[in-house]
Design a protein around this motif. Structure first.
Motif: not given
Length: 412
Positions: A80, A84, A160, A163-164, A167-168, A170-171
């Motif tokens: 991730a 980024i 984007s 980034y999507q 974020v997914a 990292l979660f």
């Protein structure tokens, strides 16, 4: 929360991360960053480079020293971070290095995800054969949902999508720490040699002519998958100039997602086809499906020939699933029990590793060859070239393979 639901969420997120950028990144690199076809293909080939050795290396770490879910989580954090960083750069060399880092740590999580699921299900008393497929199918759903979200939010041409995915990822890395532990099997794995752990002992199969040829075809067919991953999106994007109001040009990810939906359908048909036609013919059907997949792309457009595009997406399910699953079964038949796991790893290395590298660079060269000085691409010639490539493979496969183990399999 029931353990099956928790593992379902993990599989959904695992492929949501990948689906966020895999199909649309080629269009972003070509239209926004100005990368050539060869450069786009080389970025996609990073997944092949990673698949050659990283799943084995991180698998050793998870088998010998650290819980698999922790290795899985850390790998997602690093991948991730690379995404980024990649969203911040525009020059090819830096972008390539960052996407290589992402691939080096994301690709092993595909195997680690399965390992965690198998471990947790077994420890909780579930039948893995029955319990895992309904969990894994939600990974395909996650991939489709990610593609749709990127398309509907008009993120196919900007950062984007990266980034999507980040974020997914990292979660998911944080979520993995809440999954029941999958500790190393110390007594069993530490007795295995590094050669065995990396799957290298399966290279003994290359001593047999038919098996060696099969792995060579695995490499060449693995190359076919990278072609549409890298250039399916840019192909549809170019129609915006000639068919600006068409559905396919406006929503390329939605159209391409039919391919993933088709996968879930053809998976269900595989047992029937194997019983009726045998492994050899099912693999031949797969190669012929690639011929049609590319030829239909060459004949189609998103306006009055939209039906040809849709038909190509549907055929993708046969092209992809029939070879991957039937090929795996063939490997299961030819490998001795003591090297079966290594043999399956070798099959993946040839298709997703070396095959992806050949497909990435080879398809990029073909696209550049049919691109004029103004940057306009002759897509029919590109797709017919790929179709001819698959047709040659089909003819060679039909002529070369007379292996009884591959033909006499209708009792499956």
């Amino acid at each position: 929360m029931p353990i099956k639901i928790r593992l379902t969420v993990m599989n959904f997120l695992q492929f949501f991360v990948w689906g966020s950028w895999l199909i649309s990144l080629g269009g972003y690199m070509g239209s926004q960053l100005g990368f050539s076809g060869l450069q786009v293909g080389s970025v996609y080939s990073t997944m092949g480079i990673a698949s050659v050795f990283m799943p084995g290396l991180l698998g050793i770490v998870a088998d010998r020293w650290v819980n698999a879910e922790r290795v899985f989580a850390v790998a997602h954090f690093i991948a991730a971070g690379a995404l980024i960083a990649a969203a911040q750069v525009t020059d090819f060399q830096t972008f390539y290095v960052l996407m290589l880092i992402n691939s080096l740590f994301y690709m092993p999580t595909l195997a680690l995800s399965n390992s965690v699921c198998y471990n947790v299900l077994t420890r909780n008393g579930h039948d893995v054969v029955k319990a895992f497929p309904p969990i894994r199918v939600w990974g395909t759903v996650g991939f489709i949902v990610a593609m749709w979200s990127v398309d509907l939010l008009s993120w196919t041409k900007n950062t984007s999508q990266l980034y999507q995915a980040a974020v997914a990822g990292l979660f998911l890395g944080c979520y993995a720490f809440t999954v029941p532990p999958s500790p190393p099997f110390l007594d069993e794995t530490r007795r295995k040699s590094w050669v065995s752990s990396l799957g290298l002992d399966a290279f003994v199969l290359f001593k047999h002519r038919n098996t060696a040829l099969f792995f060579l075809f695995s490499l060449m067919l693995g190359a076919a998958l990278q072609i549409t991953n890298a250039f399916g999106g840019p192909f549809l994007d170019d129609f915006r100039a000639t068919y600006p109001g068409s559905f396919g040009a406006q929503h390329p990810n939605l159209l391409l997602s039919i391919s993933q939906i088709s996968e879930t359908f053809f998976i269900l048909l595989i047992p029937f086809f194997l019983r009726r036609f045998g492994i050899r013919n099912v693999i031949l059907f797969s190669i012929l499906a690639w011929v049609l997949r590319f030829a239909l792309f060459g004949l189609s457009n998103p306006h009055d020939r939209l039906y040809l595009l849709i038909l190509s997406m549907i055929i993708y399910g046969m092209a992809f699933d029939f070879f991957n699953i039937s090929g795996s079964l063939y490997v299961e038949k030819v490998a001795e029990p003591k090297i079966r796991s290594s043999a399956q790893g070798l099959f993946m290395i040839m298709t997703n590793g070396f095959g992806a590298i050949v497909g990435g660079y080879g398809s990029g060269w073909v696209v550049d060859h049919f691109t004029n000085a103004e940057g306009q691409r002759d897509w029919p010639s590109i797709w017919f070239t790929f179709s001819g490539y698959a047709l040659v493979l089909a003819v060679l496969f039909l002529l070369i393979f007379r292996n009884k183990r591959m033909i006499a399999t209708r009792s499956l």
